[in-house]
Design a protein around this motif. Structure first.
Motif, PDB file in Angstrom:
ATOM      1  N   LEU A 167       8.647   8.599 -29.393  1.00 24.10           N
ATOM      2  CA  LEU A 167       9.219   7.252 -29.958  1.00 24.10           C
ATOM      3  C   LEU A 167       9.636   6.616 -28.969  1.00 24.10           C
ATOM      4  CD1 LEU A 167      11.542   8.153 -32.994  1.00 24.10           C
ATOM      5  CD2 LEU A 167       9.239   6.668 -33.078  1.00 24.10           C
ATOM      6  N   HIS A 168       9.125   5.119 -28.549  1.00 24.14           N
ATOM      7  CA  HIS A 168       9.773   4.320 -27.516  1.00 24.14           C
ATOM      8  C   HIS A 168      10.286   2.973 -28.252  1.00 24.14           C
ATOM      9  CE1 HIS A 168       7.230   6.563 -24.659  1.00 24.14           C
ATOM     10  NE2 HIS A 168       6.344   6.588 -25.558  1.00 24.14           N
ATOM     11  N   PHE A 169      11.575   2.790 -27.733  1.00 29.97           N
ATOM     12  CA  PHE A 169      12.299   1.740 -28.005  1.00 29.97           C
ATOM     13  C   PHE A 169      12.405   0.502 -27.204  1.00 29.97           C
ATOM     14  CE2 PHE A 169      13.171   4.187 -31.550  1.00 29.97           C
ATOM     15  CZ  PHE A 169      13.569   3.622 -32.532  1.00 29.97           C
ATOM     16  N   ALA A 170      12.101  -0.648 -27.622  1.00 34.01           N
ATOM     17  CA  ALA A 170      12.503  -1.805 -26.826  1.00 34.01           C
ATOM     18  C   ALA A 170      13.467  -2.761 -27.723  1.00 34.01           C
ATOM     19  CB  ALA A 170      11.612  -2.669 -26.175  1.00 34.01           C
ATOM     20  N   ALA A 171      14.365  -3.595 -27.173  1.00 33.96           N
ATOM     21  CA  ALA A 171      15.141  -4.397 -28.015  1.00 33.96           C
ATOM     22  C   ALA A 171      15.061  -5.880 -27.578  1.00 33.96           C
ATOM     23  CB  ALA A 171      16.656  -3.920 -27.774  1.00 33.96           C
ATOM     24  N   LEU A 172      14.912  -6.707 -28.415  1.00 36.00           N
ATOM     25  CA  LEU A 172      14.909  -8.310 -28.150  1.00 36.00           C
ATOM     26  C   LEU A 172      16.427  -8.410 -28.179  1.00 36.00           C
ATOM     27  CD1 LEU A 172      11.898  -9.650 -30.236  1.00 36.00           C
ATOM     28  CD2 LEU A 172      12.078  -9.026 -27.738  1.00 36.00           C
ATOM     29  N   ASP A 173      16.744  -9.501 -27.428  1.00 33.77           N
ATOM     30  CA  ASP A 173      18.172  -9.816 -27.220  1.00 33.77           C
ATOM     31  C   ASP A 173      18.373 -11.159 -26.661  1.00 33.77           C
ATOM     32  OD1 ASP A 173      20.894  -9.276 -27.476  1.00 33.77           O
ATOM     33  OD2 ASP A 173      21.139  -8.469 -25.310  1.00 33.77           O
ATOM     34  N   CYS A 174      19.730 -11.826 -26.971  1.00 35.67           N
ATOM     35  CA  CYS A 174      19.885 -13.073 -26.711  1.00 35.67           C
ATOM     36  C   CYS A 174      21.626 -13.058 -26.428  1.00 35.67           C
ATOM     37  CB  CYS A 174      19.483 -13.988 -27.602  1.00 35.67           C
ATOM     38  SG  CYS A 174      19.978 -14.096 -29.136  1.00 35.67           S
ATOM     39  N   THR A 175      22.139 -14.053 -26.016  1.00 38.28           N
ATOM     40  CA  THR A 175      23.465 -14.302 -25.791  1.00 38.28           C
ATOM     41  C   THR A 175      24.277 -14.526 -27.320  1.00 38.28           C
ATOM     42  OG1 THR A 175      23.459 -16.715 -25.747  1.00 38.28           O
ATOM     43  CG2 THR A 175      23.256 -15.374 -23.689  1.00 38.28           C
ATOM     44  N   ASP A 176      25.348 -14.069 -27.439  1.00 34.54           N
ATOM     45  CA  ASP A 176      26.162 -14.168 -28.590  1.00 34.54           C
ATOM     46  C   ASP A 176      25.946 -15.646 -29.309  1.00 34.54           C
ATOM     47  OD1 ASP A 176      26.613 -11.262 -28.702  1.00 34.54           O
ATOM     48  OD2 ASP A 176      28.709 -11.540 -28.215  1.00 34.54           O
ATOM     49  N   GLU A 177      26.409 -16.705 -28.241  1.00 36.77           N
ATOM     50  CA  GLU A 177      26.331 -17.987 -28.433  1.00 36.77           C
ATOM     51  C   GLU A 177      24.804 -18.614 -29.071  1.00 36.77           C
ATOM     52  OE1 GLU A 177      29.336 -16.945 -25.796  1.00 36.77           O
ATOM     53  OE2 GLU A 177      27.093 -16.566 -25.562  1.00 36.77           O
ATOM     54  N   VAL A 178      23.873 -18.000 -28.285  1.00 39.03           N
ATOM     55  CA  VAL A 178      22.380 -18.318 -28.974  1.00 39.03           C
ATOM     56  C   VAL A 178      22.207 -17.656 -30.328  1.00 39.03           C
ATOM     57  CG1 VAL A 178      19.989 -18.132 -28.483  1.00 39.03           C
ATOM     58  CG2 VAL A 178      21.529 -18.819 -26.678  1.00 39.03           C
ATOM     59  N   ARG A 179      22.397 -16.641 -30.389  1.00 38.81           N
ATOM     60  CA  ARG A 179      22.534 -15.957 -31.763  1.00 38.81           C
ATOM     61  C   ARG A 179      23.215 -16.614 -32.861  1.00 38.81           C
ATOM     62  NH1 ARG A 179      20.654 -10.968 -32.174  1.00 38.81           N
ATOM     63  NH2 ARG A 179      21.519 -10.478 -29.895  1.00 38.81           N
ATOM     64  N   THR A 180      24.447 -17.125 -32.693  1.00 37.59           N
ATOM     65  CA  THR A 180      25.031 -17.683 -33.523  1.00 37.59           C
ATOM     66  C   THR A 180      24.409 -18.994 -33.927  1.00 37.59           C
ATOM     67  OG1 THR A 180      27.385 -16.472 -32.610  1.00 37.59           O
ATOM     68  CG2 THR A 180      27.272 -18.633 -34.062  1.00 37.59           C
ATOM     69  N   ALA A 181      24.312 -19.861 -32.834  1.00 35.88           N
ATOM     70  CA  ALA A 181      23.243 -21.103 -33.249  1.00 35.88           C
ATOM     71  C   ALA A 181      22.148 -20.716 -34.214  1.00 35.88           C
ATOM     72  CB  ALA A 181      22.888 -21.599 -31.948  1.00 35.88           C
ATOM     73  N   ARG A 182      21.278 -19.661 -33.894  1.00 39.07           N
ATOM     74  CA  ARG A 182      20.027 -19.492 -34.765  1.00 39.07           C
ATOM     75  C   ARG A 182      20.593 -19.056 -35.766  1.00 39.07           C
ATOM     76  NH1 ARG A 182      16.826 -15.738 -30.384  1.00 39.07           N
ATOM     77  NH2 ARG A 182      16.209 -17.053 -28.878  1.00 39.07           N
ATOM     78  N   LEU A 183      21.638 -18.320 -36.182  1.00 35.69           N
ATOM     79  CA  LEU A 183      21.839 -17.823 -37.643  1.00 35.69           C
ATOM     80  C   LEU A 183      22.346 -19.294 -38.582  1.00 35.69           C
ATOM     81  CD1 LEU A 183      23.772 -14.656 -36.942  1.00 35.69           C
ATOM     82  CD2 LEU A 183      21.660 -14.732 -37.973  1.00 35.69           C
ATOM     83  N   GLU A 184      23.218 -20.124 -37.756  1.00 34.69           N
ATOM     84  CA  GLU A 184      23.590 -21.333 -38.390  1.00 34.69           C
ATOM     85  C   GLU A 184      22.703 -22.187 -38.857  1.00 34.69           C
ATOM     86  OE1 GLU A 184      26.532 -22.698 -35.572  1.00 34.69           O
ATOM     87  OE2 GLU A 184      28.171 -21.367 -36.152  1.00 34.69           O
ATOM     88  N   VAL A 185      21.331 -22.131 -38.364  1.00 32.68           N
ATOM     89  CA  VAL A 185      20.347 -23.065 -38.718  1.00 32.68           C
ATOM     90  C   VAL A 185      19.363 -22.571 -39.468  1.00 32.68           C
ATOM     91  CG1 VAL A 185      20.525 -24.477 -36.820  1.00 32.68           C
ATOM     92  CG2 VAL A 185      19.006 -22.656 -36.713  1.00 32.68           C
ATOM     93  N   ARG A 186      19.379 -21.233 -40.122  1.00 33.42           N
ATOM     94  CA  ARG A 186      18.813 -20.620 -41.068  1.00 33.42           C
ATOM     95  C   ARG A 186      18.697 -21.173 -42.311  1.00 33.42           C
ATOM     96  NH1 ARG A 186      18.300 -13.715 -39.941  1.00 33.42           N
ATOM     97  NH2 ARG A 186      17.072 -14.216 -37.762  1.00 33.42           N
ATOM     98  N   SER A 187      17.735 -20.810 -43.078  1.00 34.44           N
ATOM     99  CA  SER A 187      17.783 -21.281 -44.466  1.00 34.44           C
ATOM    100  C   SER A 187      18.943 -20.932 -45.491  1.00 34.44           C
ATOM    101  CB  SER A 187      16.479 -20.775 -45.363  1.00 34.44           C
ATOM    102  OG  SER A 187      15.150 -21.319 -44.678  1.00 34.44           O
ATOM    103  N   ARG A 188      19.334 -21.601 -46.228  1.00 34.59           N
ATOM    104  CA  ARG A 188      20.598 -21.101 -47.147  1.00 34.59           C
ATOM    105  C   ARG A 188      20.328 -19.860 -47.764  1.00 34.59           C
ATOM    106  NH1 ARG A 188      22.396 -26.854 -50.245  1.00 34.59           N
ATOM    107  NH2 ARG A 188      22.616 -27.959 -48.422  1.00 34.59           N
TER     108      ARG A 188
END
Length: 216
Positions: A128-149
């Motif tokens: 099993l080989h794992f890699a993780a996609l990541d971003c800053t908490d600020e970017v993550r929060t902004a992405r979540l806030e513009v998601r569909s309702r």
């Protein structure tokens, strides 16, 4: 996953190299096993954006978004919650099926290694080989806030999971630096490096030969 076709009872077979072996009668059948690559990440890490580019970058692999099975599992579990361990095990089964055509599988989804370790299908893939996609908490929060309702936005939970992945997954690919294509190419290089190392390593063929000899 593999049941002996020679025995009168449904005997579950065991892996031995690239064979499935019946523990009762010793019958064998082909059962190629390959590594499984998991691109994990907390919600809003960029898995969906990266997916089509990763498909294009890895033509010799089968690349899946694990969310594709949630709908069928929800229908199968109409009167209860989705059986998440069963869904994860289903993806291990898909990966083993793909291996029969010599195609490694790459899964994009929020899986962790402990979630897969004890599942029945785990023994039918090799590493099993794992890699993780990541971003800053600020970017993550902004992405979540513009998601569909209709999509959930438990920001604190996703930020906590992202922190856990940073601490436990050795390969991190950022999606807040560059384009989704850039991230996909970094992931493709990571996959190809492991596959190249596997082809060059004598350990795989040696293990397969010794395992097969032990069951003959």
């Amino acid at each position: 996953m593999h049941y002996c076709q020679r025995c009168d009872d449904p005997i579950v077979m065991s892996p031995a190299g690239d064979l499935a072996v019946c523990p009762d009668c010793g019958a064998t059948e082909p059962a190629r096993r390959l590594p499984l690559f998991v691109v994990t990440g907390a919600s809003a890490s960029g898995k969906t954006a990266v997916f089509p580019h990763l498909v294009a970058a890895l033509p010799t692999c089968l690349v899946f978004d694990v969310d594709w099975l949630i709908g069928p599992f929800e229908r199968a579990c109409e009167y209860g919650e989705v059986d998440w361990p069963a869904l994860r095990d289903a993806w291990l089964t898909v990966a083993h099926g793909a291996a029969q055509s010599a195609r490694p599988t790459v899964l994009l989804g929020p899986f962790t290694e402990p979630q897969l370790a004890d599942l029945p299908g785990r023994r039918w893939v090799t590493d099993l080989h794992f890699a993780a996609l990541d971003c800053t908490d600020e970017v993550r929060t902004a992405r979540l806030e513009v998601r569909s309702r209709w999509r959930e936005r438990e920001v604190d939970r996703h930020i906590a999971f992202a922190a856990h992945l940073r601490a436990t997954v050795p390969t991190i690919v950022r999606t807040d630096e560059g384009t989704p294509q850039d991230a996909a190419h970094r992931l493709a290089s990571w996959v190809e490096s492991h596959l190249t190392a596997r082809r060059l390593s004598p350990s795989d063929s040696t293990a397969t030969i010794s395992d097969q000899a032990a069951t003959s």
